[in-house]
Design a protein around this motif. Sequence first.
Motif, PDB file in Angstrom:
ATOM      1  N   HIS A   1       9.033  44.056-101.040  1.00  0.00           N
ATOM      2  CA  HIS A   1       9.492  44.078 -99.472  1.00  0.00           C
ATOM      3  C   HIS A   1       9.291  45.458 -98.968  1.00  0.00           C
ATOM      4  CE1 HIS A   1      11.552  40.055-100.245  1.00  0.00           C
ATOM      5  NE2 HIS A   1      11.878  40.699-101.300  1.00  0.00           N
TER       6      HIS A   1
ATOM      7  N   ASP B   1      10.271  43.131-107.005  1.00  0.00           N
ATOM      8  CA  ASP B   1      11.142  43.056-105.907  1.00  0.00           C
ATOM      9  C   ASP B   1      11.580  44.158-105.305  1.00  0.00           C
ATOM     10  OD1 ASP B   1      12.923  41.520-104.145  1.00  0.00           O
ATOM     11  OD2 ASP B   1      14.252  40.877-105.346  1.00  0.00           O
TER      12      ASP B   1
ATOM     13  N   LYS C   1       8.109  31.139 -99.287  1.00  0.00           N
ATOM     14  CA  LYS C   1       9.073  31.651 -99.940  1.00  0.00           C
ATOM     15  C   LYS C   1      10.180  30.649 -99.442  1.00  0.00           C
ATOM     16  CE  LYS C   1      12.096  34.322-102.105  1.00  0.00           C
ATOM     17  NZ  LYS C   1      12.054  35.828-101.878  1.00  0.00           N
TER      18      LYS C   1
ATOM     19  N   HIS D   1       5.799  40.413-105.685  1.00  0.00           N
ATOM     20  CA  HIS D   1       7.104  40.286-105.256  1.00  0.00           C
ATOM     21  C   HIS D   1       7.419  41.651-104.590  1.00  0.00           C
ATOM     22  CE1 HIS D   1      11.313  38.246-105.291  1.00  0.00           C
ATOM     23  NE2 HIS D   1      11.300  39.245-104.237  1.00  0.00           N
TER      24      HIS D   1
END
Length: 480
Positions: free
Chosen positions: A61, A316, A150, A59
């Motif tokens: 970004h 994340d 997702k 996970h």
Amino acid sequence: MSVLVQGGTVVNADISVRADVLIDGDKIMQVAPDISPPTGAKIVDAGGMLVMPGGIDPHTHMELMFMGQVAVDDFFTGTGAGLAGGTTMIIDFAIPAPGASMVECWKDWSVKAEKAAADYSFHVAVTSWSDKVHEEMGILTRDYGVNSFKHFMAYKGALMVDDGVLLHSIGRALELGAICNIHAENGDAVFHMQQKLLASGIAGPEAHALSRPPGVEGEAAQRVIAIAGLLGAPIYIVHVSTQEATEAIARARATGQRVYGEVLAQHLVLDESVYQSKHWATAAAYVMSPPFRAKHHQQALWAGLVSGALQTTATDHCVFCAPQKAMGRQDFTKIPNGTGGIEDRLSILWHHGVGTGRITPNEFVRITSTNTAQIFNIFPRKGLIAPGSDADVVVWDAHASRTISVKTHHSQVDFNVYEGMEVTGLARHTISRGNLVWTDGDLRTVRGAGRYVERPVFPAPFRAIGIANGLAAPKAVTRP
Ligand SMILES: [Zn+2]
């Protein structure tokens, strides 16, 4: 070019053995005691240390455009920071705007990711529903190596999908043999509370946590579990941060439903007191969704990992610098959401997990790489030290300590959520695709050295579910 990792203890999810590891090219060739070094082999001394599969962060970004800002770690710097902490692969999220082509989005992400220093793959987000989405999910699974989609139940008016979309998409993924990832927070409830807080004059970062209380996550987790249960589909709930959601997953699993839960290293060790900082920028630096929670949730999350309700750990990683966070100076709903930690996940898990006796070294491997590799169907290529597996290896020094700091981390962000925390257990050497890219504090990443990892559909859980449910077409009752 061959590399011999010599004198260490190989720790896999199931067993630990004293063995050397011989690498040829980008694959592991041999795992055995006392391997004699081939001519010209590079020797990595692992004496007294543990040799484990490199971490997989399911996970992240990197360079995501979100809330009007672009995350400051790109695929090169972000994967580099990961390698410095022993993480050798990421699964990032290709997120199309609602209505935009998912295939084009995958292509945009693959261009951005060409500079990655370590291996990577993409989950692709479903942000709306149409015949085109139905078709493109098929194309992505068939031609692009995507086996996970997702969904955001949060971010009303932007990425949020409703129950109708979830039903369509989870059903479609099931027939394709792909798994759905869910960000479980009730976006309508969050929006409602945000408006109430702003109207009452509470506009600082502390309102971020107040607008997303634990029940918001618990409700969404239960709802999506119920929806997936109706369809007989496995699901994977990302960044579980509450006792409520952990319990919902545990209950579902106890009834035989295939629900997976991921927890972020941050949520295991940080709590909501961070939002009480007198410095606006410090409090804002911790703004992410779900937010940090009251302390008792940490215990529930650890218990979830130990009991098997939660299977994977992630970060994340989505980092914004102070001037970007300052976009929300007057209004907390405009603070770009995201924190970092890709470099620190393994040390945090080791120190607070293995170091406290909560988890064993083998369980550490399971929750930092092996489970992710199995759920997302790249095992045993990833998540295992064995002949034939990719040469993604971390040589782990369980006794060395370091103090985490923005001054020494390799991320581009100007803040570290763990600032000042001393941890025991660190990556001494990291080998990525057979190359020694981190050794004794020296980061030798190569731009573009990482490769896209295709993930085939129909991992093992689908076969199990297919058998259990029969997946037969329903039949009408024949009446005279
Ligand atoms: Zn995320």
